[in-house]
Every structure is written in structure tokens, then in C-alpha cells.
Scaffold this motif. Structure first.
Motif, PDB file in Angstrom:
ATOM      1  N   VAL A 108       0.877  -1.176   0.000  1.00  0.00           N
ATOM      2  CA  VAL A 108       0.000   0.000   0.000  1.00  0.00           C
ATOM      3  C   VAL A 108       0.916   1.229   0.000  1.00  0.00           C
ATOM      4  N   LEU A 109       0.684   2.133  -0.946  1.00  0.00           N
ATOM      5  CA  LEU A 109       1.596   3.274  -1.110  1.00  0.00           C
ATOM      6  C   LEU A 109       1.003   4.558  -0.545  1.00  0.00           C
ATOM      7  N   LYS A 110       1.881   5.366   0.040  1.00  0.00           N
ATOM      8  CA  LYS A 110       1.484   6.725   0.421  1.00  0.00           C
ATOM      9  C   LYS A 110       2.471   7.647  -0.287  1.00  0.00           C
ATOM     10  N   PRO A 111       1.998   8.498  -1.184  1.00  0.00           N
ATOM     11  CA  PRO A 111       2.931   9.362  -1.918  1.00  0.00           C
ATOM     12  C   PRO A 111       3.793  10.182  -0.965  1.00  0.00           C
ATOM     13  N   GLY A 112       5.100  10.150  -1.189  1.00  0.00           N
ATOM     14  CA  GLY A 112       6.003  10.902  -0.319  1.00  0.00           C
ATOM     15  C   GLY A 112       6.646  10.041   0.754  1.00  0.00           C
ATOM     16  N   SER A 113       6.146   8.796   0.911  1.00  0.00           N
ATOM     17  CA  SER A 113       6.724   7.908   1.925  1.00  0.00           C
ATOM     18  C   SER A 113       7.497   6.787   1.252  1.00  0.00           C
ATOM     19  N   VAL A 114       8.639   6.411   1.847  1.00  0.00           N
ATOM     20  CA  VAL A 114       9.397   5.265   1.327  1.00  0.00           C
ATOM     21  C   VAL A 114       8.859   3.964   1.926  1.00  0.00           C
ATOM     22  N   THR A 115       7.747   4.056   2.591  1.00  0.00           N
ATOM     23  CA  THR A 115       7.024   2.952   3.258  1.00  0.00           C
ATOM     24  C   THR A 115       7.891   2.277   4.320  1.00  0.00           C
ATOM     25  N   ARG A 116       8.072   0.941   4.205  1.00  0.00           N
ATOM     26  CA  ARG A 116       8.707   0.234   5.335  1.00  0.00           C
ATOM     27  C   ARG A 116      10.048  -0.396   4.942  1.00  0.00           C
ATOM     28  N   PRO A 117      10.884  -0.681   5.941  1.00  0.00           N
ATOM     29  CA  PRO A 117      12.154  -1.349   5.627  1.00  0.00           C
ATOM     30  C   PRO A 117      11.902  -2.704   4.962  1.00  0.00           C
ATOM     31  N   LEU A 118      12.797  -3.096   4.076  1.00  0.00           N
ATOM     32  CA  LEU A 118      12.683  -4.407   3.438  1.00  0.00           C
ATOM     33  C   LEU A 118      12.946  -5.495   4.486  1.00  0.00           C
ATOM     34  N   PRO A 119      12.524  -6.722   4.225  1.00  0.00           N
ATOM     35  CA  PRO A 119      12.822  -7.796   5.176  1.00  0.00           C
ATOM     36  C   PRO A 119      14.326  -7.861   5.458  1.00  0.00           C
ATOM     37  N   GLY A 120      14.665  -8.053   6.712  1.00  0.00           N
ATOM     38  CA  GLY A 120      16.080  -8.148   7.080  1.00  0.00           C
ATOM     39  C   GLY A 120      16.704  -6.810   7.422  1.00  0.00           C
ATOM     40  N   ILE A 121      15.966  -5.727   7.198  1.00  0.00           N
ATOM     41  CA  ILE A 121      16.514  -4.393   7.483  1.00  0.00           C
ATOM     42  C   ILE A 121      15.851  -3.834   8.734  1.00  0.00           C
ATOM     43  N   ASP A 122      16.656  -3.589   9.753  1.00  0.00           N
ATOM     44  CA  ASP A 122      16.127  -3.102  11.019  1.00  0.00           C
ATOM     45  C   ASP A 122      16.389  -1.598  11.120  1.00  0.00           C
ATOM     46  N   ALA A 123      15.500  -0.818  10.503  1.00  0.00           N
ATOM     47  CA  ALA A 123      15.672   0.640  10.501  1.00  0.00           C
ATOM     48  C   ALA A 123      14.789   1.257  11.579  1.00  0.00           C
ATOM     49  N   ASP A 124      15.219   2.416  12.077  1.00  0.00           N
ATOM     50  CA  ASP A 124      14.419   3.099  13.091  1.00  0.00           C
ATOM     51  C   ASP A 124      14.710   4.598  13.053  1.00  0.00           C
ATOM     52  N   VAL A 125      13.879   5.340  13.786  1.00  0.00           N
ATOM     53  CA  VAL A 125      14.103   6.773  13.929  1.00  0.00           C
ATOM     54  C   VAL A 125      14.356   7.034  15.412  1.00  0.00           C
ATOM     55  N   VAL A 126      15.510   7.618  15.732  1.00  0.00           N
ATOM     56  CA  VAL A 126      15.905   7.768  17.137  1.00  0.00           C
ATOM     57  C   VAL A 126      16.364   9.203  17.421  1.00  0.00           C
ATOM     58  N   ASP A 127      16.510   9.492  18.728  1.00  0.00           N
ATOM     59  CA  ASP A 127      17.077  10.804  19.085  1.00  0.00           C
ATOM     60  C   ASP A 127      18.614  10.693  19.146  1.00  0.00           C
ATOM     61  N   ALA A 128      19.269  11.775  19.526  1.00  0.00           N
ATOM     62  CA  ALA A 128      20.738  11.796  19.475  1.00  0.00           C
ATOM     63  C   ALA A 128      21.381  10.765  20.395  1.00  0.00           C
ATOM     64  N   GLU A 129      20.605  10.276  21.380  1.00  0.00           N
ATOM     65  CA  GLU A 129      21.158   9.262  22.298  1.00  0.00           C
ATOM     66  C   GLU A 129      20.821   7.846  21.853  1.00  0.00           C
ATOM     67  N   GLY A 130      20.028   7.737  20.790  1.00  0.00           N
ATOM     68  CA  GLY A 130      19.681   6.407  20.306  1.00  0.00           C
ATOM     69  C   GLY A 130      18.350   5.888  20.835  1.00  0.00           C
ATOM     70  N   ASN A 131      17.588   6.731  21.534  1.00  0.00           N
ATOM     71  CA  ASN A 131      16.267   6.288  22.007  1.00  0.00           C
ATOM     72  C   ASN A 131      15.239   6.490  20.908  1.00  0.00           C
ATOM     73  N   PRO A 132      14.339   5.503  20.720  1.00  0.00           N
ATOM     74  CA  PRO A 132      13.310   5.668  19.679  1.00  0.00           C
ATOM     75  C   PRO A 132      12.469   6.903  19.954  1.00  0.00           C
ATOM     76  N   VAL A 133      12.114   7.631  18.907  1.00  0.00           N
ATOM     77  CA  VAL A 133      11.254   8.798  19.112  1.00  0.00           C
ATOM     78  C   VAL A 133       9.809   8.384  18.825  1.00  0.00           C
ATOM     79  N   PRO A 134       8.841   9.065  19.431  1.00  0.00           N
ATOM     80  CA  PRO A 134       7.443   8.695  19.196  1.00  0.00           C
ATOM     81  C   PRO A 134       7.050   8.862  17.728  1.00  0.00           C
TER      82      PRO A 134
END
Ligand code: 6R9
Length: 622
Positions: free
Chosen positions: A437-463
């Protein structure tokens, strides 16, 4: 903030596009397969990649899929022996693919050449033997300063076949940059062309090489091989230069593929960082091959009848992975076009799509924005019905351009895949599949095997919904395997900033569905038409001018190119600003770095804002 406009349009985008029923029926990897692959990779990452590796041929299998004992110096497929070219060519000529088209090439003036897998195999072997005759062997380096030509593909593969390491310098880069690369890479051979066609003109590349090699910057350089393309007069140094055609004429079309360790180097690719000097990253035969092969086949849902066209130049990582290696590993037909997309007019790309029946078209947002300006008239003049999948890479894909491509090129029938990855990652990392399912402007989700995340400068996940730093938490096979130059410093840049995680240098956010939205660079790197340029590189180019005391460069939004540079300059005592100086400085950047680096405007200041430690505060400019 320079990405604000893009960001606003991304934040307000809520439309979703579901895959067409036919796609769900026909796709090689359907949503259930995808879910199963994600689950397998989550519980046993090595098994997931081991399965992917089993699809390729190895001279000797691995002892370990991923050796993490010396993290972050991960080693993929340790103990294995292989050669990526064996998998890209030899493997296919033993099957019905032997007579399938491997490469369709079109020159800007309209000439065309095609190679079956067998023909490409023979051409590669001839040049491999030619390189050997020049003394090139395993581990030697070869610099390729070449445009989009069949011989460029042949040269890459010929190097890799004999275990030599290719290092491509984009043909749009200047002689000065080539010289720097040659000095750093220290090749035994440089391969180039007399000239090539670009936007109706002949670019005389050999002249640039001569300029770059004045007073021998490389210790081990012995030969320059020149491909005939534009039939322009060139100076040939009889002790150093030889014509490609003369070199290969009497060579045999057979050459054994060198047996390489999985982590032996395949190529060096430079990429801009925060310092004034691009980093030379190394990719290797084994891991890169597995990662690129798997992602190419899955992301583009490859079918035996596909004709694949990646419009990126082979001088960039996208060209390496998805114009050359990915398609050939998968045994598909890859299309290459020498020239400019607006030559002779703005329908050139659509002409090529219809002429060769391209089924998958992978390009950049800048390319789409450039063509969008001309409206739907040009795409409408051509039969684009062969297309089934569209993709883009290199920079944030704004919604307007995404929708234009979806409607005017894909006619609402083709998924538009926005794929995120980097020179560092070697392969696509975060991307939809055609069944997503596509949302224009989004790269959607990591491919299988790829553990990507969005974190703060200390490495904690951001909401969810909040911007942060894009990181990758687990290794992946096509990750760069080495660095030329200061390895410690480069490894620290990527892995120590947020301990235990790979720092990508991008700002992103995740939404409530786990979809990623890439917002731009987190560091002092500009993205001009999908090309990474460090602000420091532009600043160095400016301060080389005798009248310039200091320069600070920031990115500003550009409707077509995503970003361009804006410079703030202070002058040495006794000099004053003028229109001539303005022009001269722009020309200086062009000469130093090449025509892709566009300085939109230059502002002259009495002084630049500084921190207490004397660093220029770029955030206060722009
Ligand atoms: C493959 C390639 C990498 C940088 C990357 C990011 C930007 C790439 C993107 C994207 C938004 C995408 N980038 N893909 N930004 N959406 N789909 O481009 O490699 O030349 O190393 O550039 O490009 O900033 O960090 P490379």
C-alpha cells in the motif's frame, strides 16, 4: 530550514494507493510472502540472507553467514569464494538466457547497440584479457572516467572478472576532481573515452584526463585506455595511451573468472560527507552481490519478460547497483541511454520507453520534476503501455511529482516505488514492493532483514510522527566492507555517533503505520538533483579564489533540483564585490567540482556569524 517546503507537503499528505488486483495475483512476492520473510528475518536474520545467497553460484560456500565478532566490522559470507561477474554472466550463458538481450544502449544522436548475454560475456572477456596484457591483476585498481556507454559496463565487469577493483569517477566531474581521485586511488590503468554526446554537444573527456594526469599524480599508473566514441582528435601519449579497440582486437573472448574471497574488494565509490573530502567506500564481491540481487528481484518484482531501465549514471551507486550489477545478476535486459533527457526535446525518455518496450523505469525525483514542467503533452505522444512498475531514488520525492508520475507516466496502472538507500548501504533498504500500500512521499517500510528506526541523538526511539535520526540497527549484506583512507575515522562517523547503530545522516519520521518519511540530510550535505555534495566541498572551491577570505554554503529549496547551494562570502582586504566577481566565483565552483554543483546566489558579507570557538554558524544563514 531548507527542507521545510518538502516537509510541509509531506506532513499534509494522507492519500493511500492500494495495489491493483492483477498485481496481487501476478507478483512473485505477495503480501503473505513478504510477511513471512519479515518474520523469518526477525527471528533468524542469517537464515533469511542465507536463503538469498543460495540463489547464486559460489565456488565455495561460506563458513558463517555474518561474522559479528568484531562489530561494527561485520564480515559477510566469511570463508566463501565467488565472483560477482561469474553470477552476472557465466551463470546465464549456460541457460536459455544465453541469447537474451543483456544490454540495450542508445546514444544521444540516436545510434543504438545491443548485446546478448553471450556477446557481453565475450566482450568482457576480451577486455579482461586486454587489462591483463597491460599488467592489471587481482587487487590492482582501475579508474573509470566514462559516460553511459556499453564499454563502461564492459570495463566494470572486466575489472571485477580478473579481481581488479574499479573506481568510477562521474564523467560530469572536473579534471581537478579526477586528479584527486587518481591520486587517492592510485590506479594502474585509467579507462576513458575520446568524447561523448551530451545535450547536442561533444564533451571531450580525454582532454580532461590529460589535464588531470599532468605531472603524474599516481605512482603506479601505467596506461590510459581510450574508447572511440565521438571521433574527436585527441592527443595520444605513445608511452602511456592506447585505444580500447586496438587493445581488445586480438584478445581471446575467454578469460577465467578469478576466484575471490567474499569480502575481497569489488569497487570503490566515493561519497560526500561533512568534511571537504569525499570518503572512498569499498564494496565487496559476496555481500554486495547477495544484497543487490535480492533487492533487485523483490523490489522490482522481476519477470522473465522485463526490460529494465535505470536512468542513473553508472558513475553513481544507483548506476552500479541497479543499472549494471542488479539487472545482470538477475539475467534481465538493462537499458542505458547516453545523453540528456531533454535532447532533442522533452519526450526523449518516453520515446526510449516505447521503442524498447521498457517495463520497469527507475529514475530520480529531479528527473520527474524536470519533465513535469513540460506537462502531459509529451508522455501522451508515446505508447507507454509496456510500463508496469515505476521507481525513484536519491532525494525526497515530493507528492506533486509522485502523483504526476503515477498519473501521467503510469496512467494509474503502475505502482510508484520511492526507494531509500545510500552509497554506504549498497542496496535498497527502505522501500515498498509493488504489492505494498503506497502513500505518496513515503518510502514505506524497511525491506525484510533491514532493522531501521528513527531515534534521538542518544539512540532512544522517538514517538511516531516526530522527526529524528534515521539509523539501521542490524547489519545487512551489501553494507560497505572497507574504506580507503582513514578507516578508524570513517567507521567512527557511521557507528560511534549513536553507539551500536549505523548512522545514515538523514532526518526521518515514522507514522502510525510504521511508514518512514525521509525529510532530508541531518548533516552539512546538500542534495542537488540527488547528488550528495558536502557544503565544505563548495566552500573549499570558493576559498581557492584569491579574493575570497571566507565562505559559508547552505542549501536552499529549488523547485526542480530539490536543493541548490547559496554562498555567503567575505572578501580579502582591498577587494570589493562586483558582477564580474559574482560570475567568476560561480565559474570557479563549476570548474573545481563540475557542472552538477549549482550555486544559485552569492551574498557578500563583511563578516560571517561564528561560534565562540570560531566555527561558522550556518544555521544563522540562509
Ligand atoms: C542511492 C543514493 C544517499 C542520500 C541519502 C538521502 C538521499 C536517497 C532517498 C533519499 C529521500 C529517498 N536519498 N534516497 N532521500 N528519499 N528515497 O542516492 O545514494 O548518492 O549515496 O545518496 O540520498 O539523503 O542519505 P547516495
Amino acid at each position: 530550514m531548507d527542507h521545510k517546503e518538502t516537509l510541509d507537503s509531506l506532513l499534509h499528505e494522507e492519500r493511500v494507493f492500494r495495489p491493483l488486483p492483477q498485481m496481487l495475483i501476478e507478483a512473485g512476492v505477495n503480501p503473505q510472502d513478504l510477511r513471512a520473510a519479515r518474520e523469518l528475518a526477525e527471528v533468524d536474520l542469517c537464515s533469511y540472507w542465507e536463503e538469498a545467497a543460495e540463489e547464486l553460484d559460489w565456488f565455495k560456500k561460506w563458513e558463517q553467514v555474518c561474522d559479528i565478532s568484531d562489530a561494527p566490522n561485520y564480515r559477510w559470507f566469511s570463508g566463501a569464494r565467488c565472483n560477482i561477474v561469474y553470477n552476472a554472466l557465466d551463470r546465464h550463458i549456460e541457460t536459455v538466457n544465453k541469447n537474451r538481450l543483456a544490454l540495450i544502449w542508445e546514444g544521444e544522436p540516436g545510434d543504438s547497440r545491443q548485446y546478448t548475454y553471450y556477446e557481453l560475456y565475450r566482450a568482457v572477456n576480451r577486455f579482461a584479457n586486454g587489462l591483463k596484457a597491460l599488467g592489471v591483476g587481482k587487487g590492482d585498481r582501475v579508474v573509470l572516467y566514462m559516460p553511459q556507454l556499453p564499454e563502461t559496463v564492459i570495463a566494470m565487469l572486466a575489472c571485477a572478472r580478473i579481481g581488479a577493483v574499479h573506481s568510477m569517477v562521474f564523467s560530469g566531474f572536473s579534471a581537478r576532481l579526477l586528479r584527486e581521485r587518481v591520486r587517492e586511488v592510485d590506479p594502474r590503468v585509467v579507462v576513458t573515452v575520446d568524447g561523448f554526446y551530451r545535450n547536442g554537444q561533444v564533451i571531450r573527456l580525454k582532454e580532461e584526463v590529460d589535464r588531470a594526469l599532468l605531472d603524474d599524480p599516481a605512482q603506479n599508473l601505467e596506461s590510459v585506455v581510450v574508447v572511440h566514441r565521438a571521433n574527436v582528435d585527441v592527443n595520444m601519449d605513445s608511452a602511456r595511451d592506447c585505444w580500447y579497440e586496438d587493445l581488445v582486437r586480438h584478445e581471446r573472448p575467454h578469460a577465467p573468472a578469478e576466484i575471490m574471497a567474499a569480502d575481497d574488494p569489488l569497487f570503490i565509490m566515493h561519497t560526500s560527507g561533512t568534511t571537504g573530502k569525499p570518503k572512498g567506500l569499498v564494496h565487496s564481491h559476496g555481500g554486495y552481490m547477495v544484497g543487490v540481487h535480492r533487492t533487485f528481484k523483490w523490489v522490482f518484482d522481476l519477470k522473465p519478460t522485463d526490460i529494465f531501465w535505470c536512468s542513473a549514471d553508472p558513475g553513481w551507486i544507483t548506476g552500479h547497483s541497479y543499472l549494471v550489477y542488479g539487472p545482470l545478476l538477475a539475467g534481465t535486459t538493462t537499458v542505458m541511454y547516453e545523453g540528456h533527457s531533454l535532447y532533442p526535446q522533452a519526450d526523449r525518455l518516453w520515446n526510449i520507453v516505447s521503442k524498447y518496450g521498457v517495463t520497469i523505469f527507475y529514475t530520480s525525483p529531479t528527473q520527474i520534476r524536470t519533465l513535469m514542467r513540460f506537462g502531459h503533452r509529451y508522455p501522451e505522444q508515446h505508447d507507454l503501455s509496456s510500463l508496469r512498475i515505476l521507481g525513484a531514488v536519491g532525494e525526497p520525492f515530493n507528492t506533486e511529482a509522485w502523483l504526476w508520475m503515477y498519473e501521467n507516466i503510469g496512467k494509474g496502472q503502475c505502482p510508484v516505488l520511492d526507494t531509500w538507500w545510500q552509497t554506504e548501504t549498497g542496496m535498497i533498504m527502505i522501500s515498498p514492493l509493488p504489492v505494498s500500500v503506497l502513500k505518496p512521499g513515503s518510502v514505506t517500510r524497511p525491506l525484510p532483514g533491514i532493522d531501521a528506526d528513527v531515534v534521538d541523538a542518544e539512540g532512544n526511539p522517538v514517538p511516531d510522527g516526530k522527526g529524528g535520526l534515521l539509523v539501521i540497527k542490524k547489519p545487512w549484506p551489501a553494507m560497505f566492507s572497507d574504506v580507503i583512507g582513514d578507516r578508524e575515522e570513517v567507521m567512527a562517523h557511521y557507528w560511534k555517533r549513536i553507539p551500536g547503530m549505523f548512522y545514515a545522516g538523514d532526518v526521518a519520521r515514522k507514522d502510525e503505520d510504521g511508514y518512514f518519511w525521509i525529510q532530508g540530510r541531518a548533516d552539512d550535505v546538500l542534495n542537488i538533483s540527488g547528488h550528495r555534495i558536502g557544503t565544505a566541498e563548495v566552500e573549499c572551491a570558493l576559498t581557492k579564489h584569491p579574493q575570497v577570505a571566507e565562505a559559508a554554503v547552505v542549501g536552499v529549496v529549488d523547485k526542480i533540483k530539490g536543493q541548490v547551494a547559496k554562498a555567503y562570502v567575505t572578501l580579502n582586504h582591498g577587494f570589493v564585490e562586483s558582477d564580474d566577481l559574482h560570475r567568476e566565483l560561480k565559474e570557479q565552483v563549476r570548474r573545481e567540482l563540475g557542472p552538477i554543483v549549482i550555486v544559485r546566489s552569492i551574498e557578500f558579507r563583511d563578516e560571517l556569524p561564528k561560534t565562540s570557538s570560531g566555527k561558522i554558524k550556518r544555521t544563522e544563514l540562509g
